[in-house]
Design a protein around this motif. Sequence first.
Motif, PDB file in Angstrom:
ATOM      1  N   VAL A 189       2.151  -0.976 -14.611  1.00 44.80           N
ATOM      2  CA  VAL A 189       0.809  -0.505 -14.956  1.00 44.80           C
ATOM      3  C   VAL A 189       0.533  -0.989 -16.376  1.00 44.80           C
ATOM      4  CG1 VAL A 189      -0.698   1.503 -15.205  1.00 44.80           C
ATOM      5  CG2 VAL A 189       1.184   1.551 -13.553  1.00 44.80           C
ATOM      6  N   VAL A 190      -0.320  -1.991 -16.508  1.00 43.85           N
ATOM      7  CA  VAL A 190      -0.613  -2.478 -17.861  1.00 43.85           C
ATOM      8  C   VAL A 190      -1.481  -1.419 -18.545  1.00 43.85           C
ATOM      9  CG1 VAL A 190      -1.652  -4.327 -19.215  1.00 43.85           C
ATOM     10  CG2 VAL A 190      -0.383  -4.851 -17.114  1.00 43.85           C
ATOM     11  N   GLY A 191      -1.033  -1.024 -19.740  1.00 42.70           N
ATOM     12  CA  GLY A 191      -1.640   0.125 -20.423  1.00 42.70           C
ATOM     13  C   GLY A 191      -0.638   1.261 -20.500  1.00 42.70           C
ATOM     14  N   PHE A 196      -7.680  -1.884  10.966  1.00 41.12           N
ATOM     15  CA  PHE A 196      -8.496  -2.262  12.126  1.00 41.12           C
ATOM     16  C   PHE A 196      -9.648  -3.205  11.739  1.00 41.12           C
ATOM     17  CE2 PHE A 196      -9.856   2.036  10.802  1.00 41.12           C
ATOM     18  CZ  PHE A 196     -11.188   1.825  10.501  1.00 41.12           C
ATOM     19  N   ARG A 197      -9.863  -3.372  10.426  1.00 40.43           N
ATOM     20  CA  ARG A 197     -10.864  -4.363   9.988  1.00 40.43           C
ATOM     21  C   ARG A 197     -10.197  -5.580   9.355  1.00 40.43           C
ATOM     22  NH1 ARG A 197     -15.075  -4.204   6.450  1.00 40.43           N
ATOM     23  NH2 ARG A 197     -14.460  -2.408   5.202  1.00 40.43           N
ATOM     24  N   LEU A 198      -9.065  -5.338   8.690  1.00 38.64           N
ATOM     25  CA  LEU A 198      -8.376  -6.434   8.003  1.00 38.64           C
ATOM     26  C   LEU A 198      -6.871  -6.168   8.068  1.00 38.64           C
ATOM     27  CD1 LEU A 198      -8.670  -8.966   6.178  1.00 38.64           C
ATOM     28  CD2 LEU A 198      -8.591  -7.429   4.237  1.00 38.64           C
ATOM     29  N   PHE A 239       0.643  -9.455 -12.522  1.00 40.50           N
ATOM     30  CA  PHE A 239       1.202  -8.110 -12.700  1.00 40.50           C
ATOM     31  C   PHE A 239       0.384  -7.130 -11.857  1.00 40.50           C
ATOM     32  CE2 PHE A 239       2.340 -10.401 -16.510  1.00 40.50           C
ATOM     33  CZ  PHE A 239       3.651 -10.000 -16.761  1.00 40.50           C
ATOM     34  N   GLU A 240       1.053  -6.298 -11.077  1.00 37.42           N
ATOM     35  CA  GLU A 240       0.344  -5.353 -10.196  1.00 37.42           C
ATOM     36  C   GLU A 240       0.914  -3.953 -10.397  1.00 37.42           C
ATOM     37  OE1 GLU A 240      -2.333  -5.112  -7.976  1.00 37.42           O
ATOM     38  OE2 GLU A 240      -1.609  -3.058  -7.920  1.00 37.42           O
ATOM     39  N   ALA A 241       0.013  -2.961 -10.501  1.00 34.87           N
ATOM     40  CA  ALA A 241       0.428  -1.573 -10.723  1.00 34.87           C
ATOM     41  C   ALA A 241       1.089  -0.962  -9.481  1.00 34.87           C
ATOM     42  CB  ALA A 241      -0.781  -0.731 -11.115  1.00 34.87           C
ATOM     43  N   ARG A 295     -13.711 -12.154   7.716  1.00 33.40           N
ATOM     44  CA  ARG A 295     -13.700 -10.801   8.304  1.00 33.40           C
ATOM     45  C   ARG A 295     -14.568  -9.809   7.542  1.00 33.40           C
ATOM     46  NH1 ARG A 295      -8.833 -12.921   9.932  1.00 33.40           N
ATOM     47  NH2 ARG A 295      -8.039 -12.116  11.907  1.00 33.40           N
ATOM     48  N   VAL A 296     -14.534  -9.855   6.220  1.00 39.50           N
ATOM     49  CA  VAL A 296     -15.166  -8.732   5.494  1.00 39.50           C
ATOM     50  C   VAL A 296     -16.398  -9.088   4.672  1.00 39.50           C
ATOM     51  CG1 VAL A 296     -12.967  -7.474   5.392  1.00 39.50           C
ATOM     52  CG2 VAL A 296     -13.685  -8.824   3.413  1.00 39.50           C
ATOM     53  N   CYS A 297     -16.753 -10.368   4.540  1.00 37.40           N
ATOM     54  CA  CYS A 297     -17.974 -10.682   3.782  1.00 37.40           C
ATOM     55  C   CYS A 297     -19.180 -10.007   4.436  1.00 37.40           C
ATOM     56  CB  CYS A 297     -18.246 -12.187   3.841  1.00 37.40           C
ATOM     57  SG  CYS A 297     -17.769 -13.067   2.379  1.00 37.40           S
TER      58      CYS A 297
HETATM   59  P1  FAD Z   1      -9.313  -4.761  -6.480  1.00 39.92           P
HETATM   60  O1  FAD Z   1      -9.339  -5.281  -5.097  1.00 39.92           O
HETATM   61  O2  FAD Z   1      -9.682  -3.350  -6.710  1.00 39.92           O
HETATM   62  O3  FAD Z   1      -7.874  -5.043  -7.090  1.00 39.92           O
HETATM   63  C1  FAD Z   1      -7.527  -4.595  -8.373  1.00 39.92           C
HETATM   64  C2  FAD Z   1      -6.017  -4.532  -8.469  1.00 39.92           C
HETATM   65  O4  FAD Z   1      -5.660  -4.281  -9.833  1.00 39.92           O
HETATM   66  C3  FAD Z   1      -5.414  -3.369  -7.671  1.00 39.92           C
HETATM   67  O5  FAD Z   1      -4.357  -3.856  -6.868  1.00 39.92           O
HETATM   68  C4  FAD Z   1      -4.926  -2.394  -8.731  1.00 39.92           C
HETATM   69  O6  FAD Z   1      -3.776  -1.668  -8.323  1.00 39.92           O
HETATM   70  C5  FAD Z   1      -4.608  -3.346  -9.876  1.00 39.92           C
HETATM   71  N1  FAD Z   1      -4.647  -2.685 -11.189  1.00 39.92           N
HETATM   72  C6  FAD Z   1      -5.603  -1.850 -11.657  1.00 39.92           C
HETATM   73  N2  FAD Z   1      -5.297  -1.439 -12.893  1.00 39.92           N
HETATM   74  C7  FAD Z   1      -4.120  -2.028 -13.220  1.00 39.92           C
HETATM   75  C8  FAD Z   1      -3.287  -1.974 -14.362  1.00 39.92           C
HETATM   76  N3  FAD Z   1      -3.613  -1.241 -15.421  1.00 39.92           N
HETATM   77  N4  FAD Z   1      -2.139  -2.688 -14.363  1.00 39.92           N
HETATM   78  C9  FAD Z   1      -1.780  -3.455 -13.279  1.00 39.92           C
HETATM   79  N5  FAD Z   1      -2.546  -3.535 -12.164  1.00 39.92           N
HETATM   80  C10 FAD Z   1      -3.703  -2.830 -12.137  1.00 39.92           C
HETATM   81  N6  FAD Z   1     -16.037  -5.702   0.064  1.00 39.92           N
HETATM   82  C11 FAD Z   1     -16.470  -6.586   0.988  1.00 39.92           C
HETATM   83  O7  FAD Z   1     -16.848  -7.712   0.626  1.00 39.92           O
HETATM   84  N7  FAD Z   1     -16.501  -6.272   2.313  1.00 39.92           N
HETATM   85  C12 FAD Z   1     -16.051  -5.091   2.775  1.00 39.92           C
HETATM   86  O8  FAD Z   1     -16.084  -4.861   3.973  1.00 39.92           O
HETATM   87  C13 FAD Z   1     -15.537  -4.149   1.837  1.00 39.92           C
HETATM   88  N8  FAD Z   1     -15.032  -2.952   2.245  1.00 39.92           N
HETATM   89  C14 FAD Z   1     -14.459  -2.128   1.326  1.00 39.92           C
HETATM   90  C15 FAD Z   1     -13.837  -0.968   1.778  1.00 39.92           C
HETATM   91  C16 FAD Z   1     -13.214  -0.121   0.887  1.00 39.92           C
HETATM   92  C17 FAD Z   1     -12.530   1.100   1.392  1.00 39.92           C
HETATM   93  C18 FAD Z   1     -13.251  -0.403  -0.513  1.00 39.92           C
HETATM   94  C19 FAD Z   1     -12.615   0.528  -1.508  1.00 39.92           C
HETATM   95  C20 FAD Z   1     -13.898  -1.538  -0.968  1.00 39.92           C
HETATM   96  C21 FAD Z   1     -14.489  -2.419  -0.056  1.00 39.92           C
HETATM   97  N9  FAD Z   1     -15.094  -3.599  -0.473  1.00 39.92           N
HETATM   98  C22 FAD Z   1     -15.556  -4.498   0.456  1.00 39.92           C
HETATM   99  C23 FAD Z   1     -15.169  -3.959  -1.898  1.00 39.92           C
HETATM  100  C24 FAD Z   1     -14.098  -4.972  -2.273  1.00 39.92           C
HETATM  101  O9  FAD Z   1     -12.874  -4.644  -1.669  1.00 39.92           O
HETATM  102  C25 FAD Z   1     -13.959  -5.075  -3.785  1.00 39.92           C
HETATM  103  O10 FAD Z   1     -15.205  -5.469  -4.317  1.00 39.92           O
HETATM  104  C26 FAD Z   1     -12.901  -6.114  -4.184  1.00 39.92           C
HETATM  105  O11 FAD Z   1     -11.641  -5.799  -3.632  1.00 39.92           O
HETATM  106  C27 FAD Z   1     -12.790  -6.203  -5.706  1.00 39.92           C
HETATM  107  O12 FAD Z   1     -11.751  -7.086  -6.013  1.00 39.92           O
HETATM  108  P2  FAD Z   1     -10.979  -7.015  -7.417  1.00 39.92           P
HETATM  109  O13 FAD Z   1      -9.967  -8.105  -7.358  1.00 39.92           O
HETATM  110  O14 FAD Z   1     -11.956  -7.033  -8.515  1.00 39.92           O
HETATM  111  O15 FAD Z   1     -10.283  -5.588  -7.456  1.00 39.92           O
END
Ligand code: FAD
Length: 476
Positions: A216-218, A190-192, A173-175, A94-96
């Motif tokens: 919240v780690v930290g 509507f997209r995911l 662990f999730e914040a 869906r989102v790539c």
């Molecule tokens: P995230 O998905 O940001 O997840 C990080 C998680 O860590 C969060 O749940 C957060 O709450 C948690 N966290 C943070 N700090 C702490 C802490 N201290 N302690 C505990 N938990 C913590 N990419 C695409 O490929 N296609 C798209 O169409 C697309 N659309 C997007 C639309 C939006 C609105 C946004 C914001 C981004 C979009 N992206 C898209 C980008 C993509 O979603 C991100 O690149 C991807 O989700 C990154 O994954 P991640 O696991 O690194 O981090």
Amino acid sequence: MPKPLKKQRVPMPEQDPKERIHNFNEVALGYTWELALEEASRCLQCPVNHAPCIKGCPVDVNIPGFIKKIREKDIKGALEIIHETNALPCITGRVCPQEQQCEMHCVMGKVGDKINIGKLERFVADEAKKMGIYPEVYIAPNNGKKVAIIGSGPAGLTAAADLVKMGYDVTVFEALHDYGGVLIYGIPEFRLPKEIARYEVEYLKSLGVKFIKNVVVGKTLTIYDILNDYDAVFLGTGAGTPNFLNIPGVNLKGIYSANEFLTRINLMKAFKFPEYDTPIKRGKKLAVIGGGNVAMDAARSALRIGYEEVYIIYRRTKEYMTARKEEIKHAEEEGVKFMFLVSPVEFVGNEEGNVKAVVLIMNELGEPDESGRRRPKPVPGTEFGLEVDAVVFAIGQRPNKVLYQEVPELKVTKWGTLIVDEKYRTTMKGVFAGGDAVRGEATVVLAMGDGKRGARAIDEYLKGEPWPEKIEPKNF
Ligand code: FAD
Ligand code: SF4
Ligand code: SF4
């Protein structure tokens, strides 16, 4: 006689724009079997070792392999092939940004339309889900070692999936109060649809991954506490701190970051008003500053919660927008108005401190900057005003410092991203990281690729690979 090539791709049915702006249901409705078979029949079945499409996929999905299984009507086989390298096909399909990845390289592009690889991948994952089919996976016996994953976005979920299969005791662990990272709080329904991310989390639970929310780690726990209890840690904490422009009026009420605006709508269910009365500024006119996917998501969500005029304010021209073409097309169809070559210089408020207008200035394009895109230059004397009831900033995000601000061992770049080497090792022994936390704002599939490689590196470390004296920073 060989069959003639079908040059045109099979379009995916979509909700009518006039109807869809009044609901949060998915816009793209998915292929039926008939449509999927027709699209799959167009693939030339390039040999796996040379298939150009595979080279464009950051997680090396065997694309001709799974398309062949669709042709054979073997959904389980297709799913198993995809799952060899991609644990979240419901999501990537869906989102790539396929047009810049797998599909960009498809050889069918030389004679007609490229194969609709993402839509076929989604079809396989959705059909398997409907039929209750999971890929057969081997889970190694528990090896007695514990790994903590911080953050439940695509990077963390992928690392968790691979590590639990290798026999580790894995805890995420999730914040926030829900799992999935941007998949759940950022990308709109509507997209995911949210139930897709939830389905993937339930699957990981069924494999034995433990999940703990509201940590919240930290703050709630430190990384030192975690290292006392676990043999290794993977940081997949994303890039959730929004950027704003430092211009007059930016602190007025009604000016949001896209993160806050979308979180209120997605996670706090403002879209289910009046069933959920989540506070969010409602009105007639809203301006979104930015030209990426996040900006499109904010603009299209604003229409759906009742804004009548929604503007995208973008400082360059349309060709430079970073949003996926499909998202721009959908936003245009839904009536979002695009203003190009303009930048905000000031926000104007009323007596109650609410934003009531934005002052914009016209730009012209100058020489290319370090990104290769022509730099916008304001044209003096071209300022004009636009009345608004709310503004959303979608001009990029950086990692949140809360986790590592009191951890001097963890070094970051000048952009605030964690420094890691080729094996996703941070500068702190036993701590690995990937996804947006190391790349800055990137994509779901790149975060998943990092989670995969990070899991492999953790396995090697826990099997005795020595930690290097010095971390050689990887360039992203
Ligand atoms: P995230 O998905 O940001 O997840 C990080 C998680 O860590 C969060 O749940 C957060 O709450 C948690 N966290 C943070 N700090 C702490 C802490 N201290 N302690 C505990 N938990 C913590 N990419 C695409 O490929 N296609 C798209 O169409 C697309 N659309 C997007 C639309 C939006 C609105 C946004 C914001 C981004 C979009 N992206 C898209 C980008 C993509 O979603 C991100 O690149 C991807 O989700 C990154 O994954 P991640 O696991 O690194 O981090
Ligand atoms: Fe294409 Fe993304 Fe699937 Fe790879 S994971 S095949 S890039 S849709
Ligand atoms: Fe099929 Fe295109 Fe991949 Fe060739 S490059 S295998 S035609 S999807």
